[in-house]
Design an enzyme around this catalytic site. Sequence first.
Site, PDB file in Angstrom:
ATOM      1  CG  LEU A 138      51.682  24.436 -35.827  1.00  0.00           C
ATOM      2  CD1 LEU A 138      52.444  24.944 -34.682  1.00  0.00           C
ATOM      3  CD2 LEU A 138      52.260  22.939 -36.256  1.00  0.00           C
ATOM      4  CG  ASP A 139      44.820  21.791 -37.127  1.00  0.00           C
ATOM      5  OD1 ASP A 139      45.435  22.118 -38.196  1.00  0.00           O
ATOM      6  OD2 ASP A 139      44.920  20.428 -36.807  1.00  0.00           O
ATOM      7  CE  LYS A 140      40.343  29.189 -31.957  1.00  0.00           C
ATOM      8  NZ  LYS A 140      39.025  29.152 -31.808  1.00  0.00           N
ATOM      9  NE  ARG A 237      42.519  17.919 -34.722  1.00  0.00           N
ATOM     10  CZ  ARG A 237      41.820  18.747 -34.962  1.00  0.00           C
ATOM     11  NH1 ARG A 237      42.348  20.149 -35.610  1.00  0.00           N
ATOM     12  NH2 ARG A 237      40.518  19.052 -34.778  1.00  0.00           N
TER      13      ARG A 237
END
Length: 324
Positions: A138-140, A237
Amino acid sequence: MAQQIQLTQTVKESQLGQRLDQAVAELFSDFSRSRLKDWLLEGKITVDGEVVTKPRTKVLGGEVLTVLAELEDEERWEAQDIPLNIVYEDDDIIVINKPRDFVVHPGAGTPDGTVLNALLFHYPAIAEVPRAGIVHRLDKDTTGLMVVAKTVPAQTYLVRELQKRNITREYEAIAIGSMTAGGKVDKPIGRHSTKRTLMAVTPTGRHAVTHYRVAEHFREHTRIRLRLETGRTHQIRVHMSYIQHPLLGDSAYGGRARIPKGASEELTAMIRGFDRQALHAAMLRFDHPITGELLEFHAPVPNDMVVMAEALREDAKQNPLEEY
């Protein structure tokens, strides 16, 4: 520091008709299949000097394969006492609920303080599993559910299930703009042509499919649920930005904040101050890698997104004549 490697092998005549990824796995067997596939897809493996990134490409025998890549010094990964929010755990897997501002894997600019460093501390034996058992990322600043394998057999199974699209991942998000209906984005994603830290829809990218449906309408925003069919970097995104409904708070792909006409000062400040992409991995469903039992996990939407949705909902109630 990362170690530069350059390796060369010649495809055997007996490998005639094999897929390129299978031939690479046989010829460079010192490395895991997942690592070799990553290198292949990233263009770090050449066939007779030409970059080929399609794993299904057939080999004929006699081709010269060259790997030119960086090998991370995995010994430098430190075990760090960082708390993890464990949703489920057994002898084979761990499911965690990742908070915001938490990088999953060490990399450029983030050598430690990651989920991987925490896993090494809490489960020292996981050092024997490639990537400390991390199957997907998962992104930060994306919150929510991740499954981690504690053993090599569990990781091998889960990676294969991901590739077969047998692991269901659903996300909750707040998108900018008024979306009238759900749909599907089927557009390839690759590295951005000029902004190398970002991704973009590009004809030369990797196949990527995102499904989405409208959960709730607001005046200038929409709460949505999304399901990943593939798992590319920044996929949701990028895809939502591509269809002109970027996620609220996404500074990389989102553009300017959208303020509803006549919005209160409080709501205006909340929208402008929302400082991460409004994206949460809410549901994860898969077959257990060893027992085969169907498992399903849910993680409640974090407070910042709940409060934001409540404020947008109240704004919509106070402006009932608006079209949204």
